[in-house]
Design a protein around this motif. Structure first.
Motif, PDB file in Angstrom:
ATOM      1  N   MET A 168       0.837  -1.199   0.000  1.00  9.14           N
ATOM      2  CA  MET A 168       0.000   0.000   0.000  1.00  9.14           C
ATOM      3  C   MET A 168       0.874   1.252   0.000  1.00  9.14           C
ATOM      4  N   LEU A 169       1.864   1.275   0.882  1.00 10.13           N
ATOM      5  CA  LEU A 169       2.759   2.427   0.969  1.00 10.13           C
ATOM      6  C   LEU A 169       3.520   2.600  -0.347  1.00 10.13           C
ATOM      7  N   ARG A 170       3.968   1.478  -0.894  1.00 12.14           N
ATOM      8  CA  ARG A 170       4.706   1.526  -2.152  1.00 12.14           C
ATOM      9  C   ARG A 170       3.842   2.110  -3.276  1.00 12.14           C
ATOM     10  N   THR A 171       2.582   1.651  -3.345  1.00 11.50           N
ATOM     11  CA  THR A 171       1.685   2.141  -4.394  1.00 11.50           C
ATOM     12  C   THR A 171       1.483   3.648  -4.269  1.00 11.50           C
ATOM     13  N   THR A 176       3.065   9.648  -6.175  1.00  9.94           N
ATOM     14  CA  THR A 176       2.950  10.865  -5.362  1.00  9.94           C
ATOM     15  C   THR A 176       2.193  11.939  -6.133  1.00  9.94           C
ATOM     16  N   ASP A 177       1.391  12.673  -5.373  1.00  9.61           N
ATOM     17  CA  ASP A 177       0.559  13.759  -5.907  1.00  9.61           C
ATOM     18  C   ASP A 177      -0.629  13.258  -6.740  1.00  9.61           C
ATOM     19  N   ILE A 178      -0.808  11.943  -6.843  1.00 11.83           N
ATOM     20  CA  ILE A 178      -1.983  11.415  -7.553  1.00 11.83           C
ATOM     21  C   ILE A 178      -2.911  10.787  -6.510  1.00 11.83           C
ATOM     22  N   VAL A 179      -4.158  11.268  -6.467  1.00  9.83           N
ATOM     23  CA  VAL A 179      -5.103  10.709  -5.505  1.00  9.83           C
ATOM     24  C   VAL A 179      -5.553   9.340  -6.003  1.00  9.83           C
ATOM     25  N   LEU A 180      -5.378   8.308  -5.174  1.00 11.15           N
ATOM     26  CA  LEU A 180      -5.765   6.953  -5.570  1.00 11.15           C
ATOM     27  C   LEU A 180      -7.069   6.575  -4.870  1.00 11.15           C
ATOM     28  N   SER A 181      -8.000   6.047  -5.653  1.00 10.22           N
ATOM     29  CA  SER A 181      -9.276   5.646  -5.070  1.00 10.22           C
ATOM     30  C   SER A 181      -9.103   4.359  -4.277  1.00 10.22           C
TER      31      SER A 181
END
Ligand code: CA
Length: 236
Positions: A168-171, A176-181
């Motif tokens: 999860m942290l890696r993803t 970075t700076d991209i909001v992931l749903s």
């Protein structure tokens, strides 16, 4: 200089199709159809990326991936069967950078290849992008994530994470700076066909925040209400 890609696929027609499409995009391509030959080629060759089918004669893709990762850090995209959730999870745990489910649209495969090559440029100066960190390391200010060693440190203090927290942290760090749903995170962390609720993601986020944000008094993982989660680029 064009990127070199090794395509490991035992279905000859599919291998040929992918080879032609990749060559058409300007990549240098070699194909292998058996597990042992593929591992030997992956170890001996100087590839920017490997597309690796899982079901192969002699040696399966996951075993090839495990053995390859002991020697080198060539990024690997797995080609997996539609319902093989465990393969995807073990593949990502074993160090694959991404996976594509068969049957795939060639445009999707090409897009994943472009992303993988961009996120994991080769180290020998062959890529034009500068990459100060060693390959397989992600940095967020004082936090360092060493992917091949499965190790996360903050100012040198080791943070112990489970496989899924790590993933999860890696993803989040790779985006970075991209909001992931929650759906995107769920697919990456638990596998695409995971049947549970997306609120397992909130649970993992809570664990990560208690181990990182709370423990080190930083604000790393941000919630974007109604959308998902994001880690913004570190700013001094
Ligand atoms: Ca196969």
């Amino acid at each position: 200089m064009s990127a070199k890609i090794l395509v490991v696929e035992d279905e000859a027609k599919l291998a040929r199709f992918v080879e032609l499409e990749l060559k058409h995009e300007g990549y240098e391509v070699k194909t292998e159809g058996s597990g042992r030959a593929a591992l030997a080629e992956a170890l001996a060759g100087d590839y920017d990326l490997i597309l690796l089918d899982i079901m192969l004669p002699e040696l399966n893709g996951l075993e090839i991936l495990r053995r390859l990762k002991k020697e080198k850090d060539t990024p690997v995209i797995l080609l997996t069967a539609r319902d093989a959730v465990m393969d995807k999870v073990s593949g990502l745990d074993a160090g694959a950078v991404d996976y594509v489910t068969k049957p795939f649209a060639i445009e999707e495969l090409l897009a994943r290849i472009r992303v993988a090559l961009k996120l994991h440029p080769r180290q020998d100066g062959h890529s034009s992008e500068s990459q100060p960190l060693s390959e397989g390391t992600l940095r967020w200010g004082p936090l360092l994530m060493d992917i091949p060693r499965h190790r996360v440190t903050m100012n040198g203090h080791e943070i112990s994470l489970t496989n899924r927290e790590f993933l999860m942290l890696r993803t989040l760090l790779e985006n970075t700076d991209i909001v992931l749903s929650r759906d995107t995170l769920l697919e990456k962390v638990c596998g695409y066909e995971y049947a549970g609720e997306t609120n397992v993601i909130d649970v993992y986020i809570r664990y990560l925040r208690s181990k990182i944000d709370d423990a080190f008094s930083v604000r790393m993982i941000r919630t974007v209400r109604g959308v998902g989660y994001v880690i913004n680029r570190w700013e001094e």
